[in-house]
Every structure is written in C-alpha cells, then in structure tokens.
Design an enzyme around this catalytic site. Structure first.
Site, PDB file in Angstrom:
ATOM      1  N   HIS A 112      11.785  27.544  60.105  1.00 52.62           N
ATOM      2  CA  HIS A 112      10.988  27.474  61.340  1.00 52.62           C
ATOM      3  C   HIS A 112       9.835  28.484  61.291  1.00 52.62           C
ATOM      4  O   HIS A 112       8.687  28.138  61.611  1.00 52.62           O
ATOM      5  CB  HIS A 112      11.876  27.737  62.563  1.00 52.62           C
ATOM      6  CG  HIS A 112      11.109  27.886  63.842  1.00 52.62           C
ATOM      7  ND1 HIS A 112      10.862  26.819  64.686  1.00 52.62           N
ATOM      8  CD2 HIS A 112      10.512  28.966  64.408  1.00 52.62           C
ATOM      9  CE1 HIS A 112      10.142  27.248  65.716  1.00 52.62           C
ATOM     10  NE2 HIS A 112       9.920  28.556  65.574  1.00 52.62           N
ATOM     11  N   GLU A 113      10.127  29.724  60.887  1.00 58.25           N
ATOM     12  CA  GLU A 113       9.062  30.740  60.830  1.00 58.25           C
ATOM     13  C   GLU A 113       8.007  30.361  59.793  1.00 58.25           C
ATOM     14  O   GLU A 113       6.812  30.591  60.013  1.00 58.25           O
ATOM     15  CB  GLU A 113       9.652  32.128  60.529  1.00 58.25           C
ATOM     16  CG  GLU A 113      10.611  32.658  61.605  1.00 58.25           C
ATOM     17  CD  GLU A 113      10.067  32.535  63.021  1.00 58.25           C
ATOM     18  OE1 GLU A 113       8.847  32.601  63.208  1.00 58.25           O
ATOM     19  OE2 GLU A 113      10.874  32.351  63.958  1.00 58.25           O
ATOM     20  N   HIS A 116       5.409  28.111  61.121  1.00 56.69           N
ATOM     21  CA  HIS A 116       4.255  28.773  61.754  1.00 56.69           C
ATOM     22  C   HIS A 116       3.219  29.180  60.703  1.00 56.69           C
ATOM     23  O   HIS A 116       2.017  29.104  60.951  1.00 56.69           O
ATOM     24  CB  HIS A 116       4.716  30.008  62.538  1.00 56.69           C
ATOM     25  CG  HIS A 116       5.464  29.686  63.796  1.00 56.69           C
ATOM     26  ND1 HIS A 116       4.962  28.841  64.771  1.00 56.69           N
ATOM     27  CD2 HIS A 116       6.681  30.088  64.251  1.00 56.69           C
ATOM     28  CE1 HIS A 116       5.847  28.748  65.763  1.00 56.69           C
ATOM     29  NE2 HIS A 116       6.898  29.489  65.465  1.00 56.69           N
ATOM     30  N   HIS A 120      -0.673  27.986  60.481  1.00 59.54           N
ATOM     31  CA  HIS A 120      -1.790  28.919  60.313  1.00 59.54           C
ATOM     32  C   HIS A 120      -2.672  28.483  59.138  1.00 59.54           C
ATOM     33  O   HIS A 120      -3.897  28.406  59.270  1.00 59.54           O
ATOM     34  CB  HIS A 120      -1.224  30.324  60.077  1.00 59.54           C
ATOM     35  CG  HIS A 120      -2.265  31.405  60.143  1.00 59.54           C
ATOM     36  ND1 HIS A 120      -2.084  32.639  59.590  1.00 59.54           N
ATOM     37  CD2 HIS A 120      -3.517  31.418  60.692  1.00 59.54           C
ATOM     38  CE1 HIS A 120      -3.174  33.380  59.791  1.00 59.54           C
ATOM     39  NE2 HIS A 120      -4.042  32.654  60.469  1.00 59.54           N
TER      40      HIS A 120
HETATM   41 ZN   LIG Z   1       8.575  29.786  66.604  1.00 61.20          ZN
END
Ligand SMILES: [Zn+2]
Length: 244
Positions: A112-113, A116, A120
C-alpha cells in the site's frame, strides 16, 4: 498512510455550545471510528500470524524495483500503524512490525505504501492535489485550535456570526482534505493488490486476506470523511440559522 486517527480535541468542539443533534453526530462518528479501527487492529493481528516467504521491507523493495522506481528508499520507523510514504524525502516508511515481519498483513501495508510511491512517480492527480492542500490544511487546523481555545475560555466570540462563518470556512478546508484523501487511499490499495496479484507472492486465499486488511484501513478514512462532512453541514446549518 495506512490508517486514519481522529483528532478529537478539535473535532469535539462545537462553537456556540453543544446541542443534542451535534452530540448525536459526534457520538456516531466516534463510535463508527472506534468500531472500524478495532476491526482493523483485529484483522491486522490475525493476518500477522499468516506467514509469507518475504518481509514487508522485501515486498516494498521488490514492488518499487519492478515498477522502475530506483530513487525511493525503504526505511524502518518506530511505532505501530505509523507506515507512510514521504514524497519530500522520497522514502517508504514502514513501522517495525511491517518492516521486519514476513506476514500477509505486513505485505499488504508495505505494498500500500509503495502504491503511494507509484502515484508520486506517475504524478497521480489526486495525490498532487492532496499535497498542494497540506499548507492550507495545517494553517486551518491551527486557526481552528486558536478559535476553539478562545471559545472555551468563555469569551463571547462565537456569538458573532462572522466568527461562525470563519469557523465554517476553516472547517470546510479540513473536510475537503479528508475527501480528497479518499481516492488517494483507495488507489494506493488498488495498486498494492494489483502488484501482489501479479507478483504471485500471495496465494489466492492470502490475497483475499490482504484485500480485507486494506479494506478496513480504507474504511478508517471513510469514517473520518463522513464524520467531517456531517459536522460541516451542522455548522453550516447553524451559521445559516443565525440572525444578528
Ligand atoms: Zn495510504
């Protein structure tokens, strides 16, 4: 981020005093977030018991590499559910129970991280918008705190409808932020699941568990956003009903 926590200090304040309706909104929001975060914690500890062949850190490294991202570092940070992606430092920050652990839960959070980080890299529009809002949100939060302190000191400040409208405007900024956060979080989880599926790391049963953990994490954001909208509407009604 992996889970939203409520900041009750500010959220619990009602300009001009409490009404039964406001207490109901507040109570329902609080109860929903408690239930959801309790569910998330239970799922997380349950899925932490299901081993995978790789640690959270290894999942993150592999996902970044396979997506052609070479300038993002994966680091370990203290605490629980403190996992987040830092777009300024370009680091995927994983909490210790994720970084060092080889479990379905750790893999879900790590992926999940990295979702991100992918957002980006690909200049995902909602992430860009969310980042642009951060300074305004920080300022609004600070001002809401000041107004709240002055209001709590009993100064008749909140009797003025101008002050009430300022409160509504500032609260609207933080509410908008909690709404813009939703597509960012859902998309990061979607990217995580796509990668976990394609990597073949998790068998289908484990995959559905990763999906379930990510679902409850997303629900913490939904509860926060719904609660914020409900309060904003309440404040708006108050401001519109005020005659002076
Ligand atoms: Zn998140």
């Amino acid at each position: 981020m992996f889970a939203q926590t409520l900041h009750l200090a500010q959220v619990g304040y009602a300009p001009g005093g409490f009404s039964p309706l406001y207490l109901v909104i507040l109570g329902a929001t609080f109860l929903a977030s408690m239930l959801i975060s309790g569910m998330l914690k239970r799922r997380f500890s349950e899925y932490s018991q299901i081993p995978l062949s790789v640690t959270g850190a290894q999942v993150a490294e592999a996902m970044l590499r396979q997506n052609g991202i070479t300038d993002v570092k994966v680091i370990s940070v203290p605490g629980q559910l403190t996992d987040h992606y830092d777009p300024v430092q370009k680091t995927v920050n994983l909490s210790e129970p994720v970084y060092h652990v080889n479990s379905v839960a750790a893999a879900a959070v790590a992926a999940h991280e990295c979702g991100h980080a992918l957002q980006h890299q690909q200049a995902y529009v909602w992430l860009g918008l969310r980042s642009k809002m951060v300074p305004a949100v920080q300022l609004s939060s600070k001002l809401l705190n000041y107004i709240m302190i002055v209001g709590l000191l009993g100064v008749g400040l909140m009797q003025s409808s101008t002050m009430l409208w300022i409160w509504v405007a500032l609260f609207a900024v933080t509410t908008l932020f909690s709404i813009v956060t939703l597509p960012v979080e859902f998309d990061a989880s979607r990217r995580a699941l796509v990668w976990l599926e394609s990597s073949g790391l998790a068998a289908s049963m484990e995959h559905s568990k990763a999906e379930n953990a990510l679902f409850w994490a997303a629900m913490t954001y939904v509860a926060a956003a719904v609660g914020s909208v409900a309060q904003l509407l309440y404040f708006l009604m108050m401001a519109l009903g005020r005659r002076d």
